[in-house]
Design a protein around this motif. Structure first.
Motif, PDB file in Angstrom:
ATOM      1  N   TRP A 102       0.835  -1.194   0.000  1.00 48.10           N
ATOM      2  CA  TRP A 102       0.000   0.000   0.000  1.00 48.10           C
ATOM      3  C   TRP A 102       0.876   1.252   0.000  1.00 48.10           C
ATOM      4  O   TRP A 102       1.753   1.400   0.851  1.00 48.10           O
ATOM      5  N   SER A 103       0.633   2.166  -0.935  1.00 48.80           N
ATOM      6  CA  SER A 103       1.330   3.454  -0.953  1.00 48.80           C
ATOM      7  C   SER A 103       0.399   4.529  -0.406  1.00 48.80           C
ATOM      8  O   SER A 103      -0.831   4.425  -0.503  1.00 48.80           O
ATOM      9  N   ILE A 104       0.988   5.579   0.176  1.00 50.18           N
ATOM     10  CA  ILE A 104       0.235   6.613   0.879  1.00 50.18           C
ATOM     11  C   ILE A 104       0.701   7.988   0.412  1.00 50.18           C
ATOM     12  O   ILE A 104       1.895   8.222   0.216  1.00 50.18           O
ATOM     13  N   GLY A 112      -1.350   8.906   6.281  1.00 51.48           N
ATOM     14  CA  GLY A 112      -1.948   7.636   6.693  1.00 51.48           C
ATOM     15  C   GLY A 112      -0.896   6.686   7.193  1.00 51.48           C
ATOM     16  O   GLY A 112       0.297   7.007   7.272  1.00 51.48           O
ATOM     17  N   GLY A 113      -1.334   5.483   7.533  1.00 48.38           N
ATOM     18  CA  GLY A 113      -0.417   4.479   8.050  1.00 48.38           C
ATOM     19  C   GLY A 113      -1.138   3.173   8.297  1.00 48.38           C
ATOM     20  O   GLY A 113      -2.195   2.907   7.708  1.00 48.38           O
ATOM     21  N   LEU A 131      -6.310   6.532   7.407  1.00 50.50           N
ATOM     22  CA  LEU A 131      -6.051   7.801   6.748  1.00 50.50           C
ATOM     23  C   LEU A 131      -6.505   8.919   7.672  1.00 50.50           C
ATOM     24  O   LEU A 131      -7.579   8.830   8.277  1.00 50.50           O
ATOM     25  N   GLY A 132      -5.703   9.978   7.779  1.00 52.32           N
ATOM     26  CA  GLY A 132      -6.059  11.128   8.592  1.00 52.32           C
ATOM     27  C   GLY A 132      -5.885  12.404   7.793  1.00 52.32           C
ATOM     28  O   GLY A 132      -4.848  12.591   7.144  1.00 52.32           O
ATOM     29  N   GLN A 142      -3.365   3.454  -1.724  1.00 51.58           N
ATOM     30  CA  GLN A 142      -3.683   2.717  -2.937  1.00 51.58           C
ATOM     31  C   GLN A 142      -2.820   1.465  -3.019  1.00 51.58           C
ATOM     32  O   GLN A 142      -1.721   1.397  -2.460  1.00 51.58           O
ATOM     33  N   ILE A 143      -3.360   0.475  -3.733  1.00 50.92           N
ATOM     34  CA  ILE A 143      -2.671  -0.787  -3.924  1.00 50.92           C
ATOM     35  C   ILE A 143      -2.780  -1.183  -5.386  1.00 50.92           C
ATOM     36  O   ILE A 143      -3.831  -0.992  -6.012  1.00 50.92           O
TER      37      ILE A 143
END
Length: 243
Positions: A102-104, A112-113, A131-132, A142-143
């Motif tokens: 997962w990329s943020i 996010g985390g 996500l914040g 996203q994946i």
């Protein structure tokens, strides 16, 4: 839940429409080999006394039977003609090394985390994502999902779903599909109230074409004037094809 990619074919008389226009995906559990649209039919495992004594039904066997029944229901006769239909199913529940898949990204100090080994934050299993966002900002996870096994097949249509848990009174969340060239293939934006329970968001069906992979993106927006946080878990991605 670990990421799983499953592809199978079934002989069934089908028409040109493979997916319902608004497929309600069901919950994803570690004991399920396929995600299905009919999770509301799943019941808990019980022991029932009878003339031959107690009959114990394993949860794993029941899950497999329900998954098979769901696929057969989806591929039931919807038109005329006979063809070979197939299913590709991908699942991810943040259970194994989510940071590698997962990329943020985010704006206005949003991001996010992952919640690792915190079952109370997850819908299933031990892990989940989050996500914040700050007011006026946005953040996404996203994946990338490989679709080469069904790419280029005629009439291939796909859909995706994920479970979210909004942590404030009101938040706008989008589920989007992108290709590797930066083209947006699908987007659905919806508003969600804060809840103690996970809620499911999903796409309509869309055409895969010749794409060998796509990105499923979940976006949290700080457009309600207050920002906020959502939790993420149990992604399901499915493609149906003929041929």
């Amino acid at each position: 839940m670990a990421s799983k990619l499953f592809c199978s074919t079934l002989n069934s008389p089908i028409g040109h429409r493979l997916l319902p226009s608004n497929p309600p995906f069901g919950p994803v559990g570690e004991r399920r080999e396929l995600a299905t649209f009919v999770a509301h039919h799943r019941h808990s495992t019980r022991e029932r006394p009878g003339k031959m004594g107690k009959i114990r039904k394993s949860t794993r066997t029941r899950g497999r039977l329900l998954a098979t029944a769901a696929i057969l229901a989806l591929l039931a006769p919807l038109g005329i003609g006979t063809a070979q239909a197939g299913l590709m199913s991908y699942q991810d529940g943040y259970e194994f090394n989510p940071s590698a898949k997962w990329s943020i990204a985010g704006s206005h100090s949003s991001g996010g985390g992952f919640n690792i080994n915190i079952p109370s934050s997850a819908r299933t299993g031990n892990n989940s994502g989050w996500l914040g966002v700050q007011p006026g900002g946005w953040a996404y996870q996203q994946i990338e999902i490989p679709t080469g096994s069904v790419s280029g097949r005629p009439d291939t249509e796909c859909a995706a779903a994920i479970w979210i848990k909004p942590m404030v009174i009101r938040q706008e969340v989008a589920i989007e599909i992108w290709d590797r060239n930066g083209n947006q293939l699908y987007r659905r934006l919806s508003e969600h109230a804060g809840s103690e329970n996970y809620q499911q968001i999903y796409t309509d069906r869309w055409t895969l074409g010749s794409r060998t992979s796509v990105f499923v993106r979940i976006v949290d927006y700080g457009t309600t004037g207050q920002g906020g946080t959502i939790r993420l878990d149990d992604l399901v991605f499915q493609c149906y094809f003929i041929g």
